[in-house]
Design a protein around this motif. Sequence first.
Motif, PDB file in Angstrom:
ATOM      1  N   LYS A   1       0.835  -1.211   0.000  1.00  0.00           N
ATOM      2  CA  LYS A   1       0.000   0.000   0.000  1.00  0.00           C
ATOM      3  C   LYS A   1       0.866   1.256   0.000  1.00  0.00           C
ATOM      4  N   GLN A   2       1.971   1.228   0.762  1.00  0.00           N
ATOM      5  CA  GLN A   2       2.858   2.392   0.799  1.00  0.00           C
ATOM      6  C   GLN A   2       3.520   2.610  -0.563  1.00  0.00           C
ATOM      7  N   ALA A   3       3.917   1.523  -1.233  1.00  0.00           N
ATOM      8  CA  ALA A   3       4.542   1.649  -2.553  1.00  0.00           C
ATOM      9  C   ALA A   3       3.562   2.231  -3.567  1.00  0.00           C
TER      10      ALA A   3
ATOM     11  N   VAL B   1      -7.829   2.491  -5.854  1.00  0.00           N
ATOM     12  CA  VAL B   1      -7.518   3.785  -5.255  1.00  0.00           C
ATOM     13  C   VAL B   1      -8.781   4.640  -5.294  1.00  0.00           C
ATOM     14  N   GLY B   2      -9.109   5.266  -4.164  1.00  0.00           N
ATOM     15  CA  GLY B   2     -10.296   6.105  -4.111  1.00  0.00           C
ATOM     16  C   GLY B   2     -10.406   6.795  -2.770  1.00  0.00           C
ATOM     17  N   HIS B   3     -11.556   7.375  -2.507  1.00  0.00           N
ATOM     18  CA  HIS B   3     -11.805   8.043  -1.231  1.00  0.00           C
ATOM     19  C   HIS B   3     -11.713   7.020  -0.096  1.00  0.00           C
ATOM     20  N   PRO B   4     -11.194   7.423   1.070  1.00  0.00           N
ATOM     21  CA  PRO B   4     -11.085   6.472   2.193  1.00  0.00           C
ATOM     22  C   PRO B   4     -12.400   5.789   2.561  1.00  0.00           C
ATOM     23  N   ASP B   5     -13.527   6.454   2.364  1.00  0.00           N
ATOM     24  CA  ASP B   5     -14.811   5.819   2.671  1.00  0.00           C
ATOM     25  C   ASP B   5     -15.077   4.624   1.755  1.00  0.00           C
ATOM     26  N   LEU B   6     -14.720   4.740   0.468  1.00  0.00           N
ATOM     27  CA  LEU B   6     -14.881   3.629  -0.459  1.00  0.00           C
ATOM     28  C   LEU B   6     -13.922   2.500  -0.105  1.00  0.00           C
ATOM     29  N   ILE B   7     -12.694   2.876   0.243  1.00  0.00           N
ATOM     30  CA  ILE B   7     -11.698   1.872   0.606  1.00  0.00           C
ATOM     31  C   ILE B   7     -12.118   1.116   1.858  1.00  0.00           C
ATOM     32  N   GLU B   8     -12.713   1.822   2.813  1.00  0.00           N
ATOM     33  CA  GLU B   8     -13.172   1.167   4.037  1.00  0.00           C
ATOM     34  C   GLU B   8     -14.225   0.099   3.728  1.00  0.00           C
ATOM     35  N   ALA B   9     -15.113   0.405   2.771  1.00  0.00           N
ATOM     36  CA  ALA B   9     -16.125  -0.588   2.387  1.00  0.00           C
ATOM     37  C   ALA B   9     -15.458  -1.848   1.836  1.00  0.00           C
ATOM     38  N   LEU B  10     -14.440  -1.671   0.997  1.00  0.00           N
ATOM     39  CA  LEU B  10     -13.727  -2.813   0.437  1.00  0.00           C
ATOM     40  C   LEU B  10     -13.004  -3.604   1.529  1.00  0.00           C
ATOM     41  N   GLU B  11     -12.415  -2.890   2.487  1.00  0.00           N
ATOM     42  CA  GLU B  11     -11.723  -3.560   3.592  1.00  0.00           C
ATOM     43  C   GLU B  11     -12.702  -4.373   4.434  1.00  0.00           C
ATOM     44  N   ARG B  12     -13.896  -3.849   4.647  1.00  0.00           N
ATOM     45  CA  ARG B  12     -14.894  -4.573   5.436  1.00  0.00           C
ATOM     46  C   ARG B  12     -15.319  -5.856   4.718  1.00  0.00           C
ATOM     47  N   ILE B  13     -15.495  -5.777   3.402  1.00  0.00           N
ATOM     48  CA  ILE B  13     -15.824  -6.972   2.629  1.00  0.00           C
ATOM     49  C   ILE B  13     -14.672  -7.962   2.684  1.00  0.00           C
ATOM     50  N   LYS B  14     -13.462  -7.485   2.431  1.00  0.00           N
ATOM     51  CA  LYS B  14     -12.268  -8.344   2.416  1.00  0.00           C
ATOM     52  C   LYS B  14     -12.098  -9.065   3.741  1.00  0.00           C
ATOM     53  N   ASN B  15     -12.237  -8.354   4.848  1.00  0.00           N
ATOM     54  CA  ASN B  15     -12.020  -8.957   6.160  1.00  0.00           C
ATOM     55  C   ASN B  15     -13.189  -9.812   6.625  1.00  0.00           C
TER      56      ASN B  15
ATOM     57  N   THR C   1      -2.115   6.193   2.056  1.00  0.00           N
ATOM     58  CA  THR C   1      -2.344   4.753   2.157  1.00  0.00           C
ATOM     59  C   THR C   1      -3.797   4.437   2.489  1.00  0.00           C
ATOM     60  N   SER C   2      -4.488   5.362   3.134  1.00  0.00           N
ATOM     61  CA  SER C   2      -5.906   5.157   3.439  1.00  0.00           C
ATOM     62  C   SER C   2      -6.769   5.196   2.177  1.00  0.00           C
ATOM     63  N   GLN C   3      -6.174   5.591   1.054  1.00  0.00           N
ATOM     64  CA  GLN C   3      -6.881   5.631  -0.228  1.00  0.00           C
ATOM     65  C   GLN C   3      -6.573   4.413  -1.094  1.00  0.00           C
ATOM     66  N   VAL C   4      -5.836   3.451  -0.547  1.00  0.00           N
ATOM     67  CA  VAL C   4      -5.362   2.306  -1.334  1.00  0.00           C
ATOM     68  C   VAL C   4      -5.908   0.997  -0.766  1.00  0.00           C
ATOM     69  N   PHE C   5      -6.408   0.157  -1.648  1.00  0.00           N
ATOM     70  CA  PHE C   5      -6.838  -1.203  -1.304  1.00  0.00           C
ATOM     71  C   PHE C   5      -6.088  -2.176  -2.203  1.00  0.00           C
ATOM     72  N   VAL C   6      -5.727  -3.352  -1.680  1.00  0.00           N
ATOM     73  CA  VAL C   6      -5.061  -4.369  -2.497  1.00  0.00           C
ATOM     74  C   VAL C   6      -5.769  -5.703  -2.324  1.00  0.00           C
ATOM     75  N   GLY C   7      -5.720  -6.519  -3.364  1.00  0.00           N
ATOM     76  CA  GLY C   7      -6.394  -7.806  -3.302  1.00  0.00           C
ATOM     77  C   GLY C   7      -5.745  -8.816  -4.215  1.00  0.00           C
ATOM     78  N   ASN C   8      -6.316 -10.020  -4.226  1.00  0.00           N
ATOM     79  CA  ASN C   8      -5.781 -11.148  -4.975  1.00  0.00           C
ATOM     80  C   ASN C   8      -6.209 -11.032  -6.440  1.00  0.00           C
ATOM     81  N   GLY C   9      -5.514 -10.179  -7.172  1.00  0.00           N
ATOM     82  CA  GLY C   9      -5.879  -9.894  -8.545  1.00  0.00           C
ATOM     83  C   GLY C   9      -6.973  -8.849  -8.604  1.00  0.00           C
ATOM     84  N   SER C  10      -7.030  -8.100  -9.707  1.00  0.00           N
ATOM     85  CA  SER C  10      -8.054  -7.056  -9.802  1.00  0.00           C
ATOM     86  C   SER C  10      -9.453  -7.655  -9.882  1.00  0.00           C
ATOM     87  N   ASP C  11      -9.572  -8.928 -10.305  1.00  0.00           N
ATOM     88  CA  ASP C  11     -10.899  -9.543 -10.323  1.00  0.00           C
ATOM     89  C   ASP C  11     -11.476  -9.641  -8.912  1.00  0.00           C
ATOM     90  N   GLU C  12     -10.642  -9.972  -7.922  1.00  0.00           N
ATOM     91  CA  GLU C  12     -11.133 -10.013  -6.548  1.00  0.00           C
ATOM     92  C   GLU C  12     -11.487  -8.612  -6.063  1.00  0.00           C
TER      93      GLU C  12
END
Length: 350
Positions: free
Chosen positions: A66-68, A223-237, A77-88
């Motif tokens: 995320k830092q890179a 990459v997007g607004h932290p609110d959007l990223i938080e939604a993705l993190e909640r799904i991921k976790n 970094t709060s604007q960045v989400f990473v996952g197992n391929g862009s399909d995920e």
Amino acid sequence: MSKFWSPFVKDLVPYVPGEQPKLSKLVKLNTNENPYGPSPKAIAAMQAEVNDNLRLYPDPNSDRLKQAVADYYGVKTSQVFVGNGSDEVLAHAFHGLFQHEAPLLFPDISYSFYPVYCGLYGIDYQQVALDEQFQIRVEDYARPNGGIIFPNPNAPTGCLLPLEAIERLLQNSPDSVVLVDEAYIDFGGQTAIALVDKYPNLLVTQTLSKSRSLAGLRVGIAVGHPDLIEALERIKNSFNSYPLDRMAIAGAAAAFEDRAYFEKTCQQVIESREAVVAGLKELGFEVLPSAANFVFARHPGKDAATLAAGLREQGVIVRHFKQPRIAQFLRITIGTPEQNQALLDALQGL
């Protein structure tokens, strides 16, 4: 079909990926893989992770990666989400950001995983027709919607929507998420990440499979607004807390850090694309303007399915789609100069 399947599974229509042939000595130009290998620094970083630490779980937050990404694009970094391929990453966006009463909008000729995800997550959608030149018309999306998604450059056409047009689209739909799927942006476009601080409803996804030559590693980002990223993190976790392993985190971070290698190989692909376009036009093909690592071409006097079959007989594999509007087109991945010449030589005899 099994009696043990749920009705949900019974009605699913899965995505069909491009063929991965097992035969050797093929000119494989069908799945948009990069003809050049990953950054040597990425390979070294992954090799360094093959040690006793593999007994330990990886960082669930992938902070190094995320830092890179944040450093590369000048975001937090709060604007960045990473996952197992862009399909995920896309799957999490469909699940967490597009389940609304109004339909999701995307082009009628586009990434064929989009309707699959809509079926998986029960999302109503409408496909918006591209114009006669296979371009997105921004005004066609200025209607009630539960979200908008499109690849840029589009796939399989390769056509690019400029940032100015993306900004108009965002302004027309301020109350729904607009997702720009940038799998191929590095081969000729300008990323919409430049707009994320201005538009809180914009989410941009990318993959390391194409321009960074890491299709075998399976790493995607958003990459997007932290609110959007938080939604993705909640799904991921709620789905998989450890989507990236130690080698993937290290290799992907190093790939972002090695700008010189990345820029060199992208330029090589771009130069080869222009040579392929010129060669195809000499053979009488019509080629759509491409900003991707592939071209979309048709011949006015030759059937695309017949051409694809003829190429295969000569050891060259390209992608042929059977959709009505594009059934006479071939999608051709840009390979090495030698592979590209083999393609043109094979076409000359068909």
